[in-house]
Enzyme design. Structure first.
Site, PDB file in Angstrom:
ATOM      1  N   CYS A 106      -0.699   4.563 -17.481  1.00  0.00           N
ATOM      2  CA  CYS A 106      -0.959   5.565 -17.538  1.00  0.00           C
ATOM      3  C   CYS A 106       0.202   5.829 -16.460  1.00  0.00           C
ATOM      4  O   CYS A 106      -0.451   6.122 -15.179  1.00  0.00           O
ATOM      5  CB  CYS A 106      -1.803   6.362 -17.298  1.00  0.00           C
ATOM      6  N   CYS A 164       0.121   9.260 -14.609  1.00  0.00           N
ATOM      7  CA  CYS A 164      -1.240   9.471 -13.935  1.00  0.00           C
ATOM      8  C   CYS A 164      -0.723   8.505 -12.932  1.00  0.00           C
ATOM      9  O   CYS A 164      -1.041   9.046 -10.990  1.00  0.00           O
ATOM     10  CB  CYS A 164      -2.325   8.636 -14.836  1.00  0.00           C
ATOM     11  N   ASP A 165       0.056   7.511 -12.490  1.00  0.00           N
ATOM     12  CA  ASP A 165       0.257   6.352 -11.841  1.00  0.00           C
ATOM     13  C   ASP A 165       1.665   6.540 -10.486  1.00  0.00           C
ATOM     14  O   ASP A 165       1.550   5.583  -9.740  1.00  0.00           O
ATOM     15  CB  ASP A 165      -0.122   5.419 -11.479  1.00  0.00           C
TER      16      ASP A 165
END
Ligand code: FAD
Ligand code: NAP
Length: 322
Positions: free
Chosen positions: A145, A148-149
């Site tokens: 992701c 997300c990261d």
């Protein structure tokens, strides 16, 4: 299946909260069928892991995935959708009303069920992709992701594995943070749509490694340090030094719950009597990516959610249930 508490009964039970689930909810709520939805582990579905969605009609300037899914939720709730944030842990479609267990202890029954459980990111399964307790670097450089990261990889060299739309989108997005994004693809041609390919190929921060397959993610106490690649033509191996490894090789349909109850194809996509949403069990309908190995788009999932809601409404009416 647990009989500890008296079961709560619903007319329409929706499993999953992506575009398919929310559209099915909107239609069944407006038809006064009082739908009940269980969100699953990813409320809002796959689009909550992405940035800008540019191809959902009605948003001429694009919209952020998580924001769009909040709008879906708001619209369905306005017409009376009841949402439970939890997981469906077991289903029994062998008798009517259908029996559905939530969070491993709460029993519900339903006249009809709409399955919209979508799909989940896949990993290659090579050494190093696993969580720390299995000797890997998941969450310490290994991710699926970018939204997300990505933030954690400012000015670093990272890689994205895959050649589809997800890989191109993740790679483009990650260039906001990384110094170089290496795209690793097993063939010499991309699967991604033309526009996504063109964008990635034109991005000066993206480097393509064709005919390359990761065989190991390497690391140390601080996380990922590199990925060992095998040339899929010559068999030669080399190490590409990167500190981030993003898997973007597609998704697996979330259908383990339904094995032995609903018909599915060889990789687990539910089979529906196309163009309808009827599964092999009368009263159980399926919509979205979980039943769509071909298109897998937010708008097609939403369209399938609409189809399932209308099929469900007509089926219930024919049963004299509503
Ligand atoms: P999903 O969105 O996968 O939702 C499935 C739902 O089921 C989730 O809420 C999950 O929690 C729930 N669930 C699963 N198991 C259970 C359970 N046991 N109990 C209860 N609930 C459960 N498409 C586009 O059209 N445009 C884009 O720009 C685009 N970008 C994308 C970017 C990324 C990174 C990804 C991964 C996908 C993208 N897609 C895009 C594809 C799009 O997200 C999907 O086609 C769409 O989300 C499918 O919707 P769905 O409702 O079928 O399932
Ligand atoms: P996909 O289209 O199935 O692509 C998966 C990619 O990963 C392919 O390039 C595939 O290689 C590669 N791959 C699969 N298994 C592999 C393995 N074991 N080893 C190495 N490589 C492997 O999946 P996706 O990119 O997630 O897209 C899914 C759907 O969502 C598509 O319909 C897509 O259009 C949609 N989507 C749309 C957008 C957008 O429109 N903005 C964004 C994301 C996703 P091969 O090519 O060799 O098979």
């Amino acid at each position: 299946m647990s009989d500890k508490q008296p079961a709560r009964h619903h007319g329409v039970f929706i499993i999953g909260s992506g575009p398919a689930g929310y559209t099915a909810a909107l239609y069944t709520a407006r038809a006064n069928l009082k739908p009940f939805m269980v969100t699953g582990i990813q409320p809002g579905g796959q689009l909550t892991t992405t940035t800008e969605v540019e191809n959902f009609p009605g948003f001429p300037d694009g919209v952020m995935g998580p924001e769009m899914m909040q709008l879906f939720e708001k619209q369905a709730v306005r017409f009376g959708l009841e949402i439970h944030f939890g997981m469906v842990s077991k289903v029994d479609f062998s008798q009517r009303p259908f029996r559905i267990e939530i969070d491993e202890d709460e029993l519900h029954t339903a006249d009809a069920v709409i399955v919209c459980t979508g799909a989940t990111a896949k990993y290659l399964g090579v050494p190093g992709e696993q969580p720390a307790d299995q000797g890997g670097y998941l969450g310490r450089g290994v991710s699926a992701c970018a939204t997300c990261d990505g933030f954690f990889f400012r000015d670093q060299e990272i890689c994205v594995v895959g050649g589809g739309d997800t890989a191109m989108e993740e790679a483009n997005y990650l260039t906001r943070f990384a110094s170089t994004v290496h795209v690793i693809h097993r063939r010499d041609a991309l699967r991604a749509s033309k526009i996504m390919q063109e964008r990635a190929l034109a991005n000066p921060k993206i480097r393509f490694h064709w005919n390359s397959a990761p065989v190991e993610v390497q690391g140390d106490g601080n996380g990922v340090t590199g990925v060992r690649l095998r040339d899929t033509v010559t068999g030669e191996e080399r190490v590409l030094p990167v500190t981030g490894y993003f898997s973007a090789i597609g998704h697996k349909p979330n259908t383990d719950l339904f094995v032995g109850q609903l018909d599915m194809n060889e990789v687990g996509y539910l089979l529906v009597k196309s163009p309808s949403s009827y599964t092999n069990v009368p009263g159980v309908f399926a919509a979205g990516d979980v039943a769509d190995p071909t298109y897998r788009q937010a708008v097609s999932a939403a369209g399938m959610g609409c189809v399932a809601a209308i099929d469900c409404e007509r089926w219930l009416e024919a049963q004299g249930a509503h």
